[in-house]
Write an enzyme that holds these catalytic residues in place. Structure first.
Site, PDB file in Angstrom:
ATOM      1  CE1 TYR A 116      -3.636   6.249  -2.272  1.00  0.00           C
ATOM      2  CE2 TYR A 116      -4.802   7.365  -0.506  1.00  0.00           C
ATOM      3  CZ  TYR A 116      -3.670   6.745  -0.988  1.00  0.00           C
ATOM      4  OH  TYR A 116      -2.568   6.617  -0.173  1.00  0.00           O
ATOM      5  CG  HIS A 160      -5.231   2.658   0.647  1.00  0.00           C
ATOM      6  ND1 HIS A 160      -5.191   3.283  -0.581  1.00  0.00           N
ATOM      7  CD2 HIS A 160      -3.949   2.453   1.019  1.00  0.00           C
ATOM      8  CE1 HIS A 160      -3.929   3.454  -0.916  1.00  0.00           C
ATOM      9  NE2 HIS A 160      -3.164   2.956   0.018  1.00  0.00           N
ATOM     10  CE1 TYR A 218       3.086   4.188   5.213  1.00  0.00           C
ATOM     11  CE2 TYR A 218       2.561   2.038   4.331  1.00  0.00           C
ATOM     12  CZ  TYR A 218       2.784   3.382   4.143  1.00  0.00           C
ATOM     13  OH  TYR A 218       2.705   3.916   2.884  1.00  0.00           O
ATOM     14  CD1 TRP A 262       0.745   0.043  -3.495  1.00  0.00           C
ATOM     15  CD2 TRP A 262      -1.003  -1.356  -3.473  1.00  0.00           C
ATOM     16  NE1 TRP A 262      -0.238   0.615  -2.728  1.00  0.00           N
ATOM     17  CE2 TRP A 262      -1.316  -0.221  -2.692  1.00  0.00           C
ATOM     18  CE3 TRP A 262      -1.942  -2.373  -3.602  1.00  0.00           C
ATOM     19  CZ2 TRP A 262      -2.536  -0.083  -2.045  1.00  0.00           C
ATOM     20  CZ3 TRP A 262      -3.156  -2.227  -2.949  1.00  0.00           C
ATOM     21  CH2 TRP A 262      -3.451  -1.101  -2.190  1.00  0.00           C
TER      22      TRP A 262
END
Length: 112
Positions: A22, A26, A45, A81
């Site tokens: 994960y 990113h 964000y 996504w």
């Protein structure tokens, strides 16, 4: 003029055995995904991880979070996504996407 920015914090749950994958995903978030987030109104964000158990804490600011969520849900890039990210998260239901499983927290204090 009052500040109408919503500060949003949410939780997600990763599969502990998929945390490294994960995080690697990113490192190169698709540019079109980043553009879609900005266009939808997601600002400032950030994602944070508690690696011991895979808890993800997200934070963002938006003039209207529900409108920003709806705008993202309507994009093809977000659909792709979410499909790519689904394998990293603990399932909440057989049909939920990660963005649908986020648990929004209640803000009860803010020091400006």
């Amino acid at each position: 003029m009052p500040d109408t920015t919503e500060r949003v914090c949410f939780l997600l749950a990763l599969r502990p055995e998929r945390i490294d994958d994960y995080l690697a995903a990113h490192e190169t978030v698709w540019p079109e995904m980043l553009d879609a987030l900005r266009a939808a109104g997601w600002r400032n964000y950030s994602l944070f991880l508690r690696p011991e158990d895979g808890m993800v804490v997200g934070y963002l600011e938006s003039p209207d979070f529900e409108r920003a969520r709806s705008a993202m849900a309507a994009t093809a890039v977000n659909t792709r996504w979410q499909s790519a990210m689904a394998e990293y998260f603990r399932p909440v239901s057989s049909t939920s996407r990660p963005d649908e499983a986020l648990h929004r927290l209640t803000e009860y204090f803010h020091l400006a």
